[in-house]
Design an enzyme around this catalytic site. Structure first.
Site, short mmCIF file in Angstrom:
data_model
loop_
_atom_site.label_atom_id
_atom_site.label_comp_id
_atom_site.label_asym_id
_atom_site.label_seq_id
_atom_site.Cartn_x
_atom_site.Cartn_y
_atom_site.Cartn_z
N LYS A 249 -102.50 -11.10 -73.56
CA LYS A 249 -101.07 -11.38 -73.66
C LYS A 249 -100.89 -12.88 -73.75
O LYS A 249 -101.76 -13.64 -73.29
CB LYS A 249 -100.34 -10.85 -72.41
CG LYS A 249 -98.85 -10.69 -72.59
CD LYS A 249 -98.48 -9.38 -73.27
CE LYS A 249 -97.01 -9.35 -73.61
NZ LYS A 249 -96.60 -8.04 -74.14
N ASP B 91 -93.25 -9.80 -78.70
CA ASP B 91 -92.72 -9.32 -77.42
C ASP B 91 -91.33 -9.95 -77.34
O ASP B 91 -90.73 -10.24 -78.40
CB ASP B 91 -93.64 -9.74 -76.25
CG ASP B 91 -93.26 -9.07 -74.93
OD1 ASP B 91 -93.59 -7.89 -74.74
OD2 ASP B 91 -92.62 -9.71 -74.08
P1 NDP Z 1 -86.26 -8.53 -77.50
O1 NDP Z 1 -86.39 -9.99 -77.38
O2 NDP Z 1 -86.09 -7.92 -78.84
O3 NDP Z 1 -85.04 -8.00 -76.58
C1 NDP Z 1 -85.02 -8.23 -75.20
C2 NDP Z 1 -83.71 -7.71 -74.64
O4 NDP Z 1 -83.76 -7.76 -73.23
C3 NDP Z 1 -82.53 -8.54 -75.06
O5 NDP Z 1 -81.38 -7.72 -75.11
C4 NDP Z 1 -82.44 -9.56 -73.92
O6 NDP Z 1 -81.15 -10.15 -73.75
C5 NDP Z 1 -82.78 -8.70 -72.74
N1 NDP Z 1 -83.39 -9.55 -71.69
C6 NDP Z 1 -84.45 -10.37 -71.80
N2 NDP Z 1 -84.71 -11.02 -70.65
C7 NDP Z 1 -83.77 -10.58 -69.79
C8 NDP Z 1 -83.49 -10.87 -68.44
N3 NDP Z 1 -84.25 -11.75 -67.74
N4 NDP Z 1 -82.44 -10.21 -67.87
C9 NDP Z 1 -81.69 -9.33 -68.57
N5 NDP Z 1 -81.90 -9.02 -69.86
C10 NDP Z 1 -82.93 -9.64 -70.45
O7 NDP Z 1 -87.56 -7.93 -76.75
P2 NDP Z 1 -88.19 -6.48 -76.87
O8 NDP Z 1 -87.13 -5.48 -77.10
O9 NDP Z 1 -89.33 -6.58 -77.79
O10 NDP Z 1 -88.80 -6.31 -75.41
C11 NDP Z 1 -88.08 -5.71 -74.33
C12 NDP Z 1 -89.05 -5.23 -73.27
O11 NDP Z 1 -89.96 -4.28 -73.85
C13 NDP Z 1 -89.95 -6.31 -72.65
O12 NDP Z 1 -90.23 -5.98 -71.31
C14 NDP Z 1 -91.24 -6.19 -73.47
O13 NDP Z 1 -92.36 -6.68 -72.76
C15 NDP Z 1 -91.31 -4.68 -73.62
N6 NDP Z 1 -92.15 -4.22 -74.71
C16 NDP Z 1 -91.93 -4.60 -76.00
C17 NDP Z 1 -92.72 -4.12 -77.01
C18 NDP Z 1 -92.46 -4.41 -78.45
O14 NDP Z 1 -93.11 -3.80 -79.30
N7 NDP Z 1 -91.54 -5.29 -78.79
C19 NDP Z 1 -93.89 -3.25 -76.73
C20 NDP Z 1 -93.98 -2.83 -75.34
C21 NDP Z 1 -93.15 -3.34 -74.39
P3 NDP Z 1 -80.88 -11.68 -74.21
O15 NDP Z 1 -80.81 -11.62 -75.70
O16 NDP Z 1 -79.61 -12.04 -73.55
O17 NDP Z 1 -82.05 -12.49 -73.71
#
Ligand code: NDP
Length: 448
Positions: free
Chosen positions: A128, A168
């Protein structure tokens, strides 16, 4: 609780060495609790120091990322790549750009990734990386310069047979494009060194949708096997509005559920008529806006400041898809009180240990992240295969492979849980099934 002497000893060592990395300790402890019956049955793991080696990354790279912003000022961020475990394949895992990124966060994600990748049945080790860079409010040109500076250093440490990063939080198609371009320029090599690439340059169909779709395939299969039930007619609460949340919403709706929420780090929207996903996509993918805009555009929808309130919305199924520790004990109690029967995790480690206790005490169907969100890395693995063959599969072919992988993760988790006396426990099963394959490979390869 930790009761096994070997497990206790190794955990105490981790606490001593990495006491300043709370997320990493949390991830290790959860896994260790599940592994106690396994190490008791397999003394060869202790004899070969498997747990001691599993918790120590093979390599941690930490580097300076210096770049110039639009006003001509020099900015300095920190970059990380944790190459955790290569027992069953090249290191594989995403890159996260977020101000909360530090070594402990990247280590927890890398540690989880080892077992997750093993669960997919594909040959991928765990890694990671990321940076404390915050892309919010930055111009495209700034994001490009940052990505180029980041890759200039990272390129020394990765390669298609060594370490293959992906996206991510805040690392999507735009960032992967810039990172890939810089790697190609520096190494003069056109290879599948990153996954999540654009379709024009080696990306796989269905990779964008994979984590969210996979989460729903996993949840649907667990519901079918353990509850003889389905998504049909269910009310679903989803947090986040990024890649995972958007495509989880799309698939849950396709499977007959009503999704009533979306959120970002400022607040959440509740739409009793069901979230209109085209509006969320327009806001988030169209112009990187805030979720508040949804309530301004859709009659009947409400916006609430603060993201925690999303867990007080009544639902049958909750799919946390934002970030780590977003559901604490109190939020879990609110979910249960309002009728929630199922929690499956799209985000990595979104539930605190207290929240998991609440799910277990109340008999919820609980699908842990490392199993439920493995669809993203599974299709990344399929992207690597397509790059090696130099061909591309159709959306339908890739999606069918994803669905079958998610179903086999449920089956393998339940089989492992049963073998070790934890029948029906998807969390223990995922930890055990993921671990055994990696542990056996580590034993076979000798002390490294
Ligand atoms: P994105 O950046 O596309 O979206 C993240 C979302 O979560 C946004 O809506 C963001 O809001 C919100 N967010 C981020 N940090 C916080 C926080 N501290 N508190 C509240 N809301 C928060 O990321 P992903 O959708 O790719 O990832 C989301 C989760 O899924 C993560 O935990 C990631 O590790 C996990 N994941 C992702 C994978 C992938 O293929 N993308 C694979 C497996 C797991 P804002 O825009 O306001 O920051």
């Amino acid at each position: 609780m930790l009761t096994d002497e070997y497990v206790k000893k190794v955990y105490a060592q981790v606490e001593k060495r990495d006491g300043d990395q709370p997320e990493f300790l949390q991830a290790v402890r959860e896994v260790f609790e599940s592994l106690q019956p396994v190490v008791e049955k397999h003394p060869e793991y202790e004899a070969n120091g498997v747990l001691e080696r599993l918790v120590e990354p093979e390599r941690v790279v930490k580097f300076r990322v210096a770049w110039v912003d639009d006003s001509g000022k020099v900015q300095v961020n920190r970059g990380y790549r944790v190459q955790f475990n290569s027992a069953i394949g090249p290191y594989k895992g995403g890159l996260r750009f977020h101000p909360t990124v530090n070594e402990g966060v990247i280590k927890f994600l890398g540690f989880e990734q080892i077992l997750k990748n093993s669960l997919t049945t594909l040959p991928m080790g765990g890694g990671k990386g990321g940076s404390d860079f915050d892309p919010k409010g930055k111009s495209d040109a700034e994001v490009m310069r940052f990505c180029q500076a980041f890759m200039t250093e990272l390129s020394r440490h990765i390669g298609q047979f060594t370490d293959v990063p992906a996206g991510d939080i805040n690392v999507g198609a735009r960032e992967i494009g810039y990172l890939f371009g810089q790697y190609k320029r520096i190494r003069d090599e056109y290879s599948g060194v990153l996954t999540g690439k654009g379709l024009e340059f080696g990306g796989s169909l269905a990779r964008t949708e994979a984590t969210g779709y996979g989460l729903c395939y996993y949840t649907a299969e667990a519901l079918r096997v353990l509850r003889n039930d389905s998504f049909e007619g269910k009310t679903v609460v989803i947090s986040g509005s990024g890649n995972v949340a958007i495509f989880a919403t799309e698939k849950a709706q396709a499977l007959g559920a009503k999704v009533v929420t979306a959120s970002d780090s400022n607040g959440y929207v509740y739409d009793p008529n069901g979230i209109q996903l085209d509006v969320v996509k327009d806001i988030k993918l169209g112009h990187r806006g805030r979720i508040k805009e949804y309530a301004e555009r859709v009659p009947g929808a409400e916006y609430h400041e603060g993201c925690k309130g999303v867990w007080t919305v009544p639902c049958d199924i909750a799919l946390p898809c934002a970030t780590q520790n977003e559901i604490d004990g109190e939020s879990a109690e609110a979910l249960v009180k309002n009728g929630c029967k199922v929690v499956c995790e799209g985000a990595n480690m979104p539930s605190t240990p207290e929240a998991i206790e609440v799910y277990q005490k109340n008999g919820l169907l609980y699908g842990p992240a490392k199993a439920a969100n493995a669809g993203g890395v599974a299709v990344s693995g399929l992207e690597m295969s397509q790059n090696s063959y130099r061909l591309s599969w159709t959306f339908e072919e890739t999606d069918a492979k994803l669905k079958s992988i998610m179903e086999s993760i449920v089956a393998n988790s339940l089989a492992a849980a049963k073998e070790y006396g934890e029948e029906g426990d998807l969390m223990a099963g995922a930890n055990i099934a993921g671990f055994v394959k990696v542990a056996d490979a580590m034993v076979a390869q000798g002390v490294l």
